[in-house]
Design a protein around this motif. Sequence first.
Motif, PDB file in Angstrom:
ATOM      1  N   UNK A  71      -1.131  -1.042 -41.148  1.00  0.00           N
ATOM      2  CA  UNK A  71       0.277  -1.363 -41.357  1.00  0.00           C
ATOM      3  C   UNK A  71       0.984  -0.240 -42.109  1.00  0.00           C
ATOM      4  N   UNK A  72       2.301  -0.172 -41.907  1.00  0.00           N
ATOM      5  CA  UNK A  72       3.132   0.730 -42.699  1.00  0.00           C
ATOM      6  C   UNK A  72       4.391  -0.033 -43.093  1.00  0.00           C
ATOM      7  N   UNK A  73       4.481  -0.368 -44.364  1.00  0.00           N
ATOM      8  CA  UNK A  73       5.679  -1.004 -44.891  1.00  0.00           C
ATOM      9  C   UNK A  73       6.636   0.094 -45.334  1.00  0.00           C
ATOM     10  N   UNK A  74       7.835   0.083 -44.761  1.00  0.00           N
ATOM     11  CA  UNK A  74       8.818   1.123 -45.047  1.00  0.00           C
ATOM     12  C   UNK A  74      10.040   0.490 -45.702  1.00  0.00           C
ATOM     13  N   UNK A  75      10.328   0.898 -46.910  1.00  0.00           N
ATOM     14  CA  UNK A  75      11.476   0.400 -47.653  1.00  0.00           C
ATOM     15  C   UNK A  75      12.439   1.536 -47.955  1.00  0.00           C
ATOM     16  N   UNK A  76      13.655   1.173 -48.328  1.00  0.00           N
ATOM     17  CA  UNK A  76      14.678   2.166 -48.685  1.00  0.00           C
ATOM     18  C   UNK A  76      14.781   3.258 -47.633  1.00  0.00           C
ATOM     19  N   UNK A  93      -2.688   7.971 -49.589  1.00  0.00           N
ATOM     20  CA  UNK A  93      -2.067   9.282 -49.816  1.00  0.00           C
ATOM     21  C   UNK A  93      -0.769   9.313 -49.020  1.00  0.00           C
ATOM     22  N   UNK A  94       0.282   9.830 -49.652  1.00  0.00           N
ATOM     23  CA  UNK A  94       1.590   9.846 -49.009  1.00  0.00           C
ATOM     24  C   UNK A  94       2.199  11.246 -49.035  1.00  0.00           C
ATOM     25  N   UNK A  95       2.973  11.532 -47.990  1.00  0.00           N
ATOM     26  CA  UNK A  95       3.779  12.739 -47.998  1.00  0.00           C
ATOM     27  C   UNK A  95       4.854  12.585 -49.069  1.00  0.00           C
ATOM     28  N   UNK A  96       5.269  13.696 -49.638  1.00  0.00           N
ATOM     29  CA  UNK A  96       6.257  13.658 -50.715  1.00  0.00           C
ATOM     30  C   UNK A  96       7.554  12.991 -50.267  1.00  0.00           C
ATOM     31  N   UNK A  97       7.888  13.149 -49.000  1.00  0.00           N
ATOM     32  CA  UNK A  97       9.161  12.630 -48.487  1.00  0.00           C
ATOM     33  C   UNK A  97       9.204  11.103 -48.427  1.00  0.00           C
ATOM     34  N   UNK A  98       8.042  10.440 -48.465  1.00  0.00           N
ATOM     35  CA  UNK A  98       8.031   8.975 -48.349  1.00  0.00           C
ATOM     36  C   UNK A  98       7.400   8.289 -49.549  1.00  0.00           C
ATOM     37  N   UNK A  99       6.848   9.057 -50.463  1.00  0.00           N
ATOM     38  CA  UNK A  99       6.165   8.480 -51.618  1.00  0.00           C
ATOM     39  C   UNK A  99       7.120   7.611 -52.426  1.00  0.00           C
ATOM     40  N   UNK A 109     -13.151   6.342 -41.279  1.00  0.00           N
ATOM     41  CA  UNK A 109     -12.974   6.359 -42.725  1.00  0.00           C
ATOM     42  C   UNK A 109     -11.502   6.383 -43.142  1.00  0.00           C
ATOM     43  N   UNK A 110     -10.734   7.243 -42.520  1.00  0.00           N
ATOM     44  CA  UNK A 110      -9.337   7.375 -42.917  1.00  0.00           C
ATOM     45  C   UNK A 110      -8.416   7.228 -41.710  1.00  0.00           C
ATOM     46  N   UNK A 111      -7.460   6.333 -41.840  1.00  0.00           N
ATOM     47  CA  UNK A 111      -6.442   6.122 -40.811  1.00  0.00           C
ATOM     48  C   UNK A 111      -5.090   6.583 -41.344  1.00  0.00           C
ATOM     49  N   UNK A 112      -4.277   7.087 -40.436  1.00  0.00           N
ATOM     50  CA  UNK A 112      -2.983   7.598 -40.879  1.00  0.00           C
ATOM     51  C   UNK A 112      -1.836   7.184 -39.986  1.00  0.00           C
ATOM     52  N   UNK A 113      -0.647   7.195 -40.570  1.00  0.00           N
ATOM     53  CA  UNK A 113       0.589   7.059 -39.797  1.00  0.00           C
ATOM     54  C   UNK A 113       1.237   8.440 -39.717  1.00  0.00           C
ATOM     55  N   UNK A 114       1.670   8.785 -38.516  1.00  0.00           N
ATOM     56  CA  UNK A 114       2.338  10.042 -38.255  1.00  0.00           C
ATOM     57  C   UNK A 114       3.738   9.738 -37.717  1.00  0.00           C
ATOM     58  N   UNK A 146      16.925  10.301 -42.309  1.00  0.00           N
ATOM     59  CA  UNK A 146      15.900  11.303 -41.999  1.00  0.00           C
ATOM     60  C   UNK A 146      14.536  10.700 -41.699  1.00  0.00           C
ATOM     61  N   UNK A 147      14.379   9.403 -41.868  1.00  0.00           N
ATOM     62  CA  UNK A 147      13.144   8.723 -41.463  1.00  0.00           C
ATOM     63  C   UNK A 147      13.143   8.402 -39.970  1.00  0.00           C
ATOM     64  N   UNK A 148      14.267   8.647 -39.312  1.00  0.00           N
ATOM     65  CA  UNK A 148      14.354   8.392 -37.871  1.00  0.00           C
ATOM     66  C   UNK A 148      13.318   9.235 -37.131  1.00  0.00           C
ATOM     67  N   UNK A 149      12.479   8.576 -36.357  1.00  0.00           N
ATOM     68  CA  UNK A 149      11.387   9.263 -35.661  1.00  0.00           C
ATOM     69  C   UNK A 149      10.624   8.247 -34.821  1.00  0.00           C
ATOM     70  N   UNK A 150       9.736   8.769 -33.987  1.00  0.00           N
ATOM     71  CA  UNK A 150       8.744   7.920 -33.336  1.00  0.00           C
ATOM     72  C   UNK A 150       7.507   7.937 -34.224  1.00  0.00           C
ATOM     73  N   UNK A 151       6.987   6.759 -34.543  1.00  0.00           N
ATOM     74  CA  UNK A 151       5.855   6.628 -35.464  1.00  0.00           C
ATOM     75  C   UNK A 151       4.593   6.282 -34.678  1.00  0.00           C
ATOM     76  N   UNK A 152       3.506   6.960 -35.042  1.00  0.00           N
ATOM     77  CA  UNK A 152       2.212   6.799 -34.385  1.00  0.00           C
ATOM     78  C   UNK A 152       1.127   6.586 -35.434  1.00  0.00           C
TER      79      UNK A 152
END
Length: 116
Positions: A79-84, A58-64, A32-37, A88-94
């Motif tokens: 998919x995760x489209x990341x702009x701007x 639904x988004x975390x406040x830091x990326x909304x 039902x629900x998939x997420x990016x971590x 501090x967005x530096x991380x490994x994404x799963x």
Amino acid sequence: QVHFVESGGGLVQPGGSLRLSCVASGSIFSIYAMGWYRQGPGIQRELVATVTNDGVTIYAASVKGRFSISRDNAKNTVYLQMNSLKPEDTAVYYCNESPAPVTGYWGQGTQVTVSS
């Protein structure tokens, strides 16, 4: 059992954009629900975005307002489209089920580095 393979990460300058993909080895239609971590250096893994089969996001406040999550069940892909992007967005994404990830589903992740 489903396995996820994440891709699309890389090195980008602050203010830049990246599009991450997460391909599942099986059907995600029943999930039902998939997420990016993401997990940054010395930081606990956190959920940053969720998309449901109903199209609710639904988004975390830091990326909304900067990130956008979507899914294509026919392609078993999220998919995760990341702009701007910010340093501090530096991380490994799963990707994984949301909000309760399944331990056995974690992939290798994809590294995102935001630096000038």
